[in-house]
Scaffold this motif. Structure first.
Motif, PDB file in Angstrom:
ATOM      1  N   LYS A   1      13.113  -4.558 -14.180  1.00 45.64           N
ATOM      2  CA  LYS A   1      12.143  -3.835 -13.321  1.00 45.64           C
ATOM      3  C   LYS A   1      12.548  -4.025 -11.863  1.00 45.64           C
ATOM      4  O   LYS A   1      12.525  -5.155 -11.347  1.00 45.64           O
ATOM      5  N   ILE A   2      12.876  -2.920 -11.228  1.00 47.18           N
ATOM      6  CA  ILE A   2      13.518  -2.993  -9.911  1.00 47.18           C
ATOM      7  C   ILE A   2      12.860  -2.004  -8.947  1.00 47.18           C
ATOM      8  O   ILE A   2      12.463  -0.913  -9.347  1.00 47.18           O
ATOM      9  N   THR A   3      12.799  -2.389  -7.678  1.00 48.67           N
ATOM     10  CA  THR A   3      12.469  -1.420  -6.618  1.00 48.67           C
ATOM     11  C   THR A   3      13.563  -1.515  -5.557  1.00 48.67           C
ATOM     12  O   THR A   3      13.943  -2.622  -5.164  1.00 48.67           O
ATOM     13  N   TYR A   4      14.069  -0.379  -5.117  1.00 48.69           N
ATOM     14  CA  TYR A   4      15.088  -0.383  -4.057  1.00 48.69           C
ATOM     15  C   TYR A   4      14.420  -0.165  -2.711  1.00 48.69           C
ATOM     16  O   TYR A   4      13.547   0.703  -2.580  1.00 48.69           O
ATOM     17  N   LEU A   5      14.857  -0.926  -1.730  1.00 49.51           N
ATOM     18  CA  LEU A   5      14.355  -0.696  -0.375  1.00 49.51           C
ATOM     19  C   LEU A   5      15.122   0.463   0.251  1.00 49.51           C
ATOM     20  O   LEU A   5      16.329   0.592   0.013  1.00 49.51           O
ATOM     21  N   ASN A   6      14.448   1.265   1.036  1.00 51.27           N
ATOM     22  CA  ASN A   6      15.137   2.297   1.812  1.00 51.27           C
ATOM     23  C   ASN A   6      15.430   1.746   3.194  1.00 51.27           C
ATOM     24  O   ASN A   6      14.859   0.728   3.598  1.00 51.27           O
ATOM     25  N   ASP A   7      16.296   2.457   3.921  1.00 46.01           N
ATOM     26  CA  ASP A   7      16.647   2.027   5.277  1.00 46.01           C
ATOM     27  C   ASP A   7      15.406   1.821   6.131  1.00 46.01           C
ATOM     28  O   ASP A   7      14.509   2.666   6.135  1.00 46.01           O
ATOM     29  N   GLY A   8      15.366   0.718   6.852  1.00 48.25           N
ATOM     30  CA  GLY A   8      14.263   0.455   7.776  1.00 48.25           C
ATOM     31  C   GLY A   8      13.117  -0.302   7.136  1.00 48.25           C
ATOM     32  O   GLY A   8      12.243  -0.805   7.833  1.00 48.25           O
ATOM     33  N   GLU A   9      13.098  -0.381   5.816  1.00 48.44           N
ATOM     34  CA  GLU A   9      11.949  -1.037   5.157  1.00 48.44           C
ATOM     35  C   GLU A   9      12.153  -2.546   5.064  1.00 48.44           C
ATOM     36  O   GLU A   9      13.275  -3.040   5.069  1.00 48.44           O
ATOM     37  N   PHE A  10      11.045  -3.261   4.973  1.00 49.25           N
ATOM     38  CA  PHE A  10      11.133  -4.682   4.653  1.00 49.25           C
ATOM     39  C   PHE A  10      10.070  -5.035   3.624  1.00 49.25           C
ATOM     40  O   PHE A  10       9.168  -4.236   3.344  1.00 49.25           O
TER      41      PHE A  10
ATOM     42  N   ASP B   1       3.575 -14.004  -7.154  1.00 51.35           N
ATOM     43  CA  ASP B   1       2.799 -13.101  -8.002  1.00 51.35           C
ATOM     44  C   ASP B   1       2.597 -11.725  -7.373  1.00 51.35           C
ATOM     45  O   ASP B   1       1.808 -10.936  -7.885  1.00 51.35           O
ATOM     46  N   LEU B   2       3.269 -11.464  -6.280  1.00 48.50           N
ATOM     47  CA  LEU B   2       2.985 -10.216  -5.555  1.00 48.50           C
ATOM     48  C   LEU B   2       4.174  -9.805  -4.688  1.00 48.50           C
ATOM     49  O   LEU B   2       4.816 -10.669  -4.087  1.00 48.50           O
ATOM     50  N   VAL B   3       4.427  -8.502  -4.649  1.00 49.11           N
ATOM     51  CA  VAL B   3       5.448  -8.004  -3.707  1.00 49.11           C
ATOM     52  C   VAL B   3       4.811  -6.889  -2.884  1.00 49.11           C
ATOM     53  O   VAL B   3       4.139  -6.010  -3.423  1.00 49.11           O
ATOM     54  N   GLU B   4       5.025  -6.932  -1.570  1.00 46.99           N
ATOM     55  CA  GLU B   4       4.498  -5.865  -0.704  1.00 46.99           C
ATOM     56  C   GLU B   4       5.634  -5.269   0.111  1.00 46.99           C
ATOM     57  O   GLU B   4       6.537  -6.002   0.539  1.00 46.99           O
ATOM     58  N   PHE B   5       5.525  -3.953   0.341  1.00 43.57           N
ATOM     59  CA  PHE B   5       6.585  -3.263   1.095  1.00 43.57           C
ATOM     60  C   PHE B   5       6.013  -2.681   2.387  1.00 43.57           C
ATOM     61  O   PHE B   5       4.849  -2.255   2.437  1.00 43.57           O
ATOM     62  N   PHE B   6       6.853  -2.629   3.414  1.00 44.79           N
ATOM     63  CA  PHE B   6       6.450  -2.113   4.733  1.00 44.79           C
ATOM     64  C   PHE B   6       7.518  -1.176   5.259  1.00 44.79           C
ATOM     65  O   PHE B   6       8.716  -1.392   5.015  1.00 44.79           O
ATOM     66  N   ASP B   7       7.068  -0.163   6.001  1.00 40.64           N
ATOM     67  CA  ASP B   7       8.063   0.702   6.643  1.00 40.64           C
ATOM     68  C   ASP B   7       8.467   0.098   7.989  1.00 40.64           C
ATOM     69  O   ASP B   7       7.982  -0.972   8.372  1.00 40.64           O
ATOM     70  N   GLU B   8       9.328   0.816   8.711  1.00 39.07           N
ATOM     71  CA  GLU B   8       9.897   0.316   9.957  1.00 39.07           C
ATOM     72  C   GLU B   8       8.818  -0.115  10.961  1.00 39.07           C
ATOM     73  O   GLU B   8       8.980  -1.082  11.692  1.00 39.07           O
ATOM     74  N   LYS B   9       7.686   0.627  10.936  1.00 33.83           N
ATOM     75  CA  LYS B   9       6.619   0.329  11.907  1.00 33.83           C
ATOM     76  C   LYS B   9       5.742  -0.828  11.454  1.00 33.83           C
ATOM     77  O   LYS B   9       4.838  -1.261  12.154  1.00 33.83           O
ATOM     78  N   GLY B  10       5.976  -1.279  10.212  1.00 34.33           N
ATOM     79  CA  GLY B  10       5.168  -2.389   9.704  1.00 34.33           C
ATOM     80  C   GLY B  10       3.960  -1.912   8.918  1.00 34.33           C
ATOM     81  O   GLY B  10       3.092  -2.702   8.561  1.00 34.33           O
ATOM     82  N   THR B  11       3.906  -0.607   8.633  1.00 37.87           N
ATOM     83  CA  THR B  11       2.794  -0.084   7.836  1.00 37.87           C
ATOM     84  C   THR B  11       3.088  -0.328   6.360  1.00 37.87           C
ATOM     85  O   THR B  11       4.206  -0.074   5.897  1.00 37.87           O
ATOM     86  N   LYS B  12       2.055  -0.808   5.652  1.00 40.73           N
ATOM     87  CA  LYS B  12       2.236  -1.101   4.228  1.00 40.73           C
ATOM     88  C   LYS B  12       2.492   0.192   3.457  1.00 40.73           C
ATOM     89  O   LYS B  12       1.821   1.202   3.688  1.00 40.73           O
ATOM     90  N   ILE B  13       3.453   0.163   2.537  1.00 38.53           N
ATOM     91  CA  ILE B  13       3.761   1.369   1.753  1.00 38.53           C
ATOM     92  C   ILE B  13       3.818   1.018   0.267  1.00 38.53           C
ATOM     93  O   ILE B  13       4.066  -0.128  -0.096  1.00 38.53           O
ATOM     94  N   ASN B  14       3.597   2.041  -0.565  1.00 36.98           N
ATOM     95  CA  ASN B  14       3.747   1.832  -2.010  1.00 36.98           C
ATOM     96  C   ASN B  14       5.105   2.324  -2.441  1.00 36.98           C
ATOM     97  O   ASN B  14       5.577   3.350  -1.959  1.00 36.98           O
ATOM     98  N   LYS B  15       5.723   1.603  -3.343  1.00 36.63           N
ATOM     99  CA  LYS B  15       7.032   2.042  -3.833  1.00 36.63           C
ATOM    100  C   LYS B  15       7.063   1.981  -5.357  1.00 36.63           C
ATOM    101  O   LYS B  15       6.376   1.175  -5.969  1.00 36.63           O
ATOM    102  N   LYS B  16       7.929   2.833  -5.905  1.00 36.58           N
ATOM    103  CA  LYS B  16       8.030   2.925  -7.373  1.00 36.58           C
ATOM    104  C   LYS B  16       8.768   1.735  -7.959  1.00 36.58           C
ATOM    105  O   LYS B  16       9.723   1.244  -7.372  1.00 36.58           O
ATOM    106  N   VAL B  17       8.345   1.328  -9.138  1.00 34.29           N
ATOM    107  CA  VAL B  17       9.106   0.318  -9.885  1.00 34.29           C
ATOM    108  C   VAL B  17       9.928   1.082 -10.924  1.00 34.29           C
ATOM    109  O   VAL B  17       9.385   1.858 -11.704  1.00 34.29           O
TER     110      VAL B  17
END
Ligand code: M6R
Length: 606
Positions: free
Chosen positions: A201-210, A216-232
């Motif tokens: 089960k994998i999620t790839y980060l896109n450019d600029g994301e962190f 027990d939890l993974v959270e993703f953020f875009d370049e501006k630091g806004t929380k985003i949802n990503k596909k597994v």
């Protein structure tokens, strides 16, 4: 090339990190290291050379901590040494990094001015000190955001913090990075291969994301630091247990797998019932395409060059070929009616990806011909033609080369038919020939003894040349590349007809020269060029295909005859003795065949 692993778990992580680093060894590297967090302290152990060296360090076995990061380094800034190996740590933070920080010199000056002391020659260490500096005033997320803003260049990062026993931060710009999900633990990896033994089960980060990785939890953020949802994504179990089997080297296994990998490719694209080629969901009107631009690096570039001959032969399209590192910085004239094809085994080659990105940004039609279907190039191409040749571990590309050529040949045939450049009869005949290709590859693989014997001459010589004309020219380039990358002896591929315009001066008594002269339209011309090198003392290894017609030439040192097929398909067969020549040369020299010096499987820096 550099590889990253990070594990945040409830269990001790050091041995799992070492095992994952071993999975990353195929990428090619020169040092390795690990850092874990225990009792509020960052412990860091690094060593030059193989992961084995790191593992042998008795302190690694005793390493405690349920959170940690590891790295294999391929030197860019600073010599390969344990000091320059990653992770790089301050008292507060530890960092692993893939990529290059282009403004590291300026940042270093600034940080030294602030009192920071540097231990290594790497560009990476500035990241450690920048985060440490920002942490004086900011919380972790803001420190990361501010640090990333200051970095120019490319990076994939894994970061742990002294006071954070449940936090790994991952960040990506330009270099690939993936997150994996496990039971009661989560992971960070520079590619999915490193994570496959732990999760699918994998999620790839896109450019600029962190991302923020907790147990027990993974959270993703875009370049501006806004929380985003990503596909597994769920990776297929295919290739999950790829090992050497009874082979001494992956390369030998991968050479032998070629009949099967070609068969798989054919199965995926040929519609045997209707005598057709299936290329589903092609997103553009083929009639609206007037030219094809093929782009790749190294071996992939050679398959592009090969494809130029097929496209020109079978279609009326304009065709050009480019090396990705050149294309990306040239003043390109982007044309809406062009199809841009990006060829890559790994799908992560930095230059090829940058060329793709440039074309995407200019609104071009982009198509990836890629082996690793979860890769960045596969994900970001508007259309993908997978190679389907299975995992390739040997740094020297073999089965992926044949796989790339197969897909490009199939594409040229299909476009030729749809555009009316070739008729149905010719198309059907070519498909018929294609279906027996796996069998011919199998038979050609049986040629062995002669290649083993001749390889001694190639490794003893000062250098060698590989000559071919027409369809055989890209194969000559590929043969020379294979020999130099594996046996570290100089080898040059050249169009046979060009020899008298300069390189003939290199020929001297006893110099080994491979001449590729299959019985195609160029045969007679190539044989004449061969005579010219023989007359100047060259030891010619002639590679041709079986025929009832005798070879009318004298003083040939050795001749190898591959199977016979139509002239479009001969390049596949001519490649095989050249792969073996390189393999046996390196074997005799006792070199590390699957991991040649200075090279990496996945070239993720430019
Ligand atoms: O993964 P890619 O196909 O994009 O890699 C391109 C080159 O780095 C690669 O083909 C390289 O030249 C091989 N080591 C050649 O054997």
């Amino acid at each position: 090339m550099c590889g990253i692993i990070g594990i945040n778990s409830y269990k001790p992580v050091s041995s799992a990190i070492i095992n994952s680093l071993k999975k990353l060894e195929y990428r090619g590297y020169d040092s390795a290291g690990i850092a874990t967090l225990s009792s509020g302290l960052i412990n860091e152990i690094k060593s030059e050379g193989r992961v084995d060296n790191l593992e042998k360090n008795s302190l690694v076995k005793k390493m405690e901590g349920t959170i940690g990061i590891g790295h294999v380094r391929w030197a860019t800034h600073g010599i390969p040494s344990s000091l320059n190996a990653h992770p790089h740590s301050s008292q507060n933070v530890s960092v692993v990094h893939n990529g290059i920080i282009e403004n590291s010199t300026i940042l270093k000056k600034f940080l030294i001015g602030k009192g920071h002391k540097f231990k290594s020659q790497t560009d990476t260490e500035v990241i450690v000190h920048l985060i440490t500096e920002h942490l004086k005033k900011e919380n972790i997320i803001n420190s990361i955001k501010k640090t990333l803003k200051l970095l120019h260049g490319s990076f994939a990062l894994g970061i742990i913090f002294k006071d954070q026993p449940d936090l790994i931060i991952g960040a990506r710009r330009g270099s690939p990075l993936a997150v994996g999900y496990g039971p009661n633990e989560n992971y960070l990896g520079s590619d999915s291969y490193a994570l496959k033994s732990m999760t699918n089960k994998i999620t790839y980060l896109n450019d600029g994301e962190f991302c923020v990785i907790k147990k027990d939890l993974v959270e993703f953020f875009d370049e501006k630091g806004t929380k985003i949802n990503k596909k597994v994504l769920e990776l297929s179990s295919e290739n999950q247990k790829y090992d050497k089997g009874d082979y001494k080297h992956f390369m030998a296994k991968e050479i032998d797998e070629q009949p099967m990998s070609i068969k798989n490719g054919i199965k995926e694209y040929l519609d045997t019932a209707n005598n057709d080629i299936n290329i589903f969901n092609f997103p553009w009107k083929i009639e609206n395409i007037s030219s094809v631009i093929l782009i790749g690096c190294g071996t992939a570039y050679h398959s592009c060059l090969m494809a130029k001959y097929w496209f020109e032969e079978l279609t009326s399209l304009d065709v050009s070929v480019d090396i990705a590192s050149e294309f990306r910085y040239r003043k390109n004239r982007f044309k809406k009616d062009s199809l841009y094809i990006f060829v890559s085994q790994s799908g992560e080659t930095a230059d090829t990806y940058a060329a793709l990105d440039l074309c995407n940004k200019n609104g071009m039609k982009t198509c990836g011909v890629v082996n690793v279907i979860e890769s960045s190039i596969a994900r970001d191409s508007k259309f993908v033609l997978p190679i389907h040749c299975g995992t390739e571990i040997g740094v020297a590309s073999t089965k992926a080369f044949l796989g790339q050529m197969l897909i490009l040949y199939i594409l040229s045939l299909k476009l030729g038919l749809i555009r009316g450049d070739i008729n149905k009869k010719k198309f059907s005949q070519k498909l018929k020939d294609l279906k027996v290709l796996p069998e011919l590859v199998s038979k050609t693989l049986l040629i062995d003894n002669k290649i083993q014997t001749t390889s001694s001459t190639f490794i003893e010589a000062k250098g060698s040349m590989f000559l071919g004309r027409g369809f055989s020219y890209p194969i000559a380039l590929e043969g020379a590349l294979k020999l130099k990358e594996l046996s570290y002896v100089h080898a040059e591929g050249y169009p046979a007809g060009e020899m008298k315009h300069g390189p003939l001066a290199l020929i001297e008594e006893g110099m080994p020269v491979v001449v590729l002269a299959p019985r195609d339209n160029y045969y007679k011309k190539t044989i004449s060029n061969m005579q010219e090198v023989i007359a100047r003392g060259a030891k010619v290894l002639l590679i041709t295909n079986k025929s009832k017609d005798e070879i009318v030439s004298e003083n040939i040192w050795e001749t190898i005859e591959v199977e016979t097929t139509n002239e479009d398909l001969l390049p596949f067969l001519l490649t095989i003795p050249l792969q073996k020549l390189a393999y046996y040369s390196a074997l005799k020299k006792g070199y590390d065949i699957d991991k040649p010096r200075n090279l990496a499987k996945s070239v993720t820096v430019e």
